[in-house]
Design an enzyme around this catalytic site. Sequence first.
Site, mmCIF file in Angstrom:
data_model
loop_
_atom_site.group_PDB
_atom_site.id
_atom_site.type_symbol
_atom_site.label_atom_id
_atom_site.label_comp_id
_atom_site.label_asym_id
_atom_site.label_seq_id
_atom_site.Cartn_x
_atom_site.Cartn_y
_atom_site.Cartn_z
ATOM 1 N N GLN A 1 0.833 -1.196 0.000
ATOM 2 C CA GLN A 1 0.000 0.000 0.000
ATOM 3 C C GLN A 1 0.874 1.255 0.000
ATOM 4 O O GLN A 1 0.362 2.355 -0.101
ATOM 5 C CB GLN A 1 -0.901 0.010 1.247
ATOM 6 C CG GLN A 1 -1.853 -1.164 1.313
ATOM 7 C CD GLN A 1 -2.562 -1.230 2.662
ATOM 8 O OE1 GLN A 1 -2.046 -1.749 3.651
ATOM 9 N NE2 GLN A 1 -3.748 -0.674 2.715
ATOM 10 N N ASP B 1 6.334 4.674 -1.727
ATOM 11 C CA ASP B 1 7.665 5.282 -1.610
ATOM 12 C C ASP B 1 8.764 4.540 -2.360
ATOM 13 O O ASP B 1 9.889 5.037 -2.444
ATOM 14 C CB ASP B 1 8.039 5.382 -0.125
ATOM 15 C CG ASP B 1 7.770 4.076 0.616
ATOM 16 O OD1 ASP B 1 8.261 3.017 0.178
ATOM 17 O OD2 ASP B 1 7.059 4.115 1.635
ATOM 18 N N HIS C 1 -1.285 1.176 -4.616
ATOM 19 C CA HIS C 1 -1.710 2.575 -4.473
ATOM 20 C C HIS C 1 -0.859 3.534 -5.304
ATOM 21 O O HIS C 1 -0.893 4.743 -5.082
ATOM 22 C CB HIS C 1 -1.693 2.984 -2.988
ATOM 23 C CG HIS C 1 -2.809 2.351 -2.203
ATOM 24 N ND1 HIS C 1 -2.828 2.319 -0.822
ATOM 25 C CD2 HIS C 1 -3.938 1.720 -2.601
ATOM 26 C CE1 HIS C 1 -3.931 1.694 -0.410
ATOM 27 N NE2 HIS C 1 -4.617 1.318 -1.465
ATOM 28 N N CYS D 1 -0.228 11.297 -17.852
ATOM 29 C CA CYS D 1 -0.900 12.413 -18.499
ATOM 30 C C CYS D 1 -2.415 12.304 -18.335
ATOM 31 O O CYS D 1 -2.988 11.238 -18.577
ATOM 32 C CB CYS D 1 -0.521 12.429 -19.980
ATOM 33 S SG CYS D 1 -1.362 13.716 -20.910
ATOM 34 N N CYS E 1 -3.617 12.030 -22.496
ATOM 35 C CA CYS E 1 -3.310 10.854 -23.336
ATOM 36 C C CYS E 1 -2.949 9.616 -22.526
ATOM 37 O O CYS E 1 -2.841 8.525 -23.081
ATOM 38 C CB CYS E 1 -2.196 11.177 -24.335
ATOM 39 S SG CYS E 1 -0.541 11.215 -23.592
ATOM 40 N N SER F 1 -2.946 -1.571 9.851
ATOM 41 C CA SER F 1 -3.898 -1.638 10.952
ATOM 42 C C SER F 1 -5.175 -2.378 10.548
ATOM 43 O O SER F 1 -6.075 -2.549 11.356
ATOM 44 C CB SER F 1 -4.237 -0.224 11.415
ATOM 45 O OG SER F 1 -4.561 0.562 10.286
ATOM 46 N N LEU G 1 2.618 -2.963 15.124
ATOM 47 C CA LEU G 1 2.854 -2.386 16.445
ATOM 48 C C LEU G 1 1.715 -2.693 17.410
ATOM 49 O O LEU G 1 1.905 -2.745 18.616
ATOM 50 C CB LEU G 1 3.027 -0.863 16.345
ATOM 51 C CG LEU G 1 4.354 -0.365 15.787
ATOM 52 C CD1 LEU G 1 4.360 1.163 15.775
ATOM 53 C CD2 LEU G 1 5.541 -0.894 16.602
ATOM 54 N N ALA H 1 8.442 -4.187 12.328
ATOM 55 C CA ALA H 1 8.862 -5.095 11.258
ATOM 56 C C ALA H 1 10.375 -5.264 11.275
ATOM 57 O O ALA H 1 10.890 -6.372 11.114
ATOM 58 C CB ALA H 1 8.412 -4.544 9.907
HETATM 59 ZN ZN ZN Z 1 -0.102 13.368 -22.907
#
Ligand code: ZN
Length: 246
Positions: A96, A99, A114, A122, A125, A183, A208, A225
């Site tokens: 999700q 980054d 995501h 664009c 297009c 969560s 957590l 983690a």
């Molecule tokens: Zn374009």
Amino acid sequence: MDGIKIGSWTKVVVLTGAGISAESGIRTFRDSGGLWENHRIEDVATPSAFARDPVLVWDFYRQRYHNALASEPNAGHSALADMERKLKDNFHIITQNVDGLHRRAGNKNVVEMHGRLDKCFCTICGKQHFISDIELDHELPYCTKCEGLLRPDIVWFGEIPHDLDIIDRLIRKCNLFIVVGTSGVVYPAAGFVMAAKFSGAKTIGINLEAPHNFQYFDKFYEGKAGDILPGLVAKWLEFTAVHTLN
Ligand SMILES: [Zn+2]
């Protein structure tokens, strides 16, 4: 492994959420009551916000892009990269997060449901552009092909996540589904662990705090983690060094 045979980790899918990125210093809306750099979700992360004020929205994502580039993958990301090196195409991450830290840690089989901060597309297009290829410092970036306005390749609130068909296939064929740093509130991702369990996979959660969909986990680890995944993966790698996976 408390009811989950370690030798059965052969087709693994991992769902990751904001928690694993937070350990690399990346913040989310949820950290501060729905506000982020004093912006509300509805002002920077919805299609109507972009229609209303694209300059503000691009300012926000430009900053997030630079923040992500300045962050580094942590020990949790690295452990998942180790698993992919061993299992190859029997290992996939559904994330999700936008980054890019999983790819930077070395994972290739990553579904970024995501979207991703380092791309845009664009609005006229549809052509995709890497942020590194466009004039990001301009107030608004435009398509090099048709001069249409570009928008971040981010799935905003109210939009449908990417690759749900691929995700569905991955969930159905895995035998271990691991959920890290979420969560269990935001759908559809919050429903994936239930789908995996009903398809016959074993399920492990790491977060957590106990997630909202806690009842679907065969095993739950409370903590970071970066503290928990490296140990789990090291044990599994030791096992695979002397046993054939089945
Ligand atoms: Zn374009």
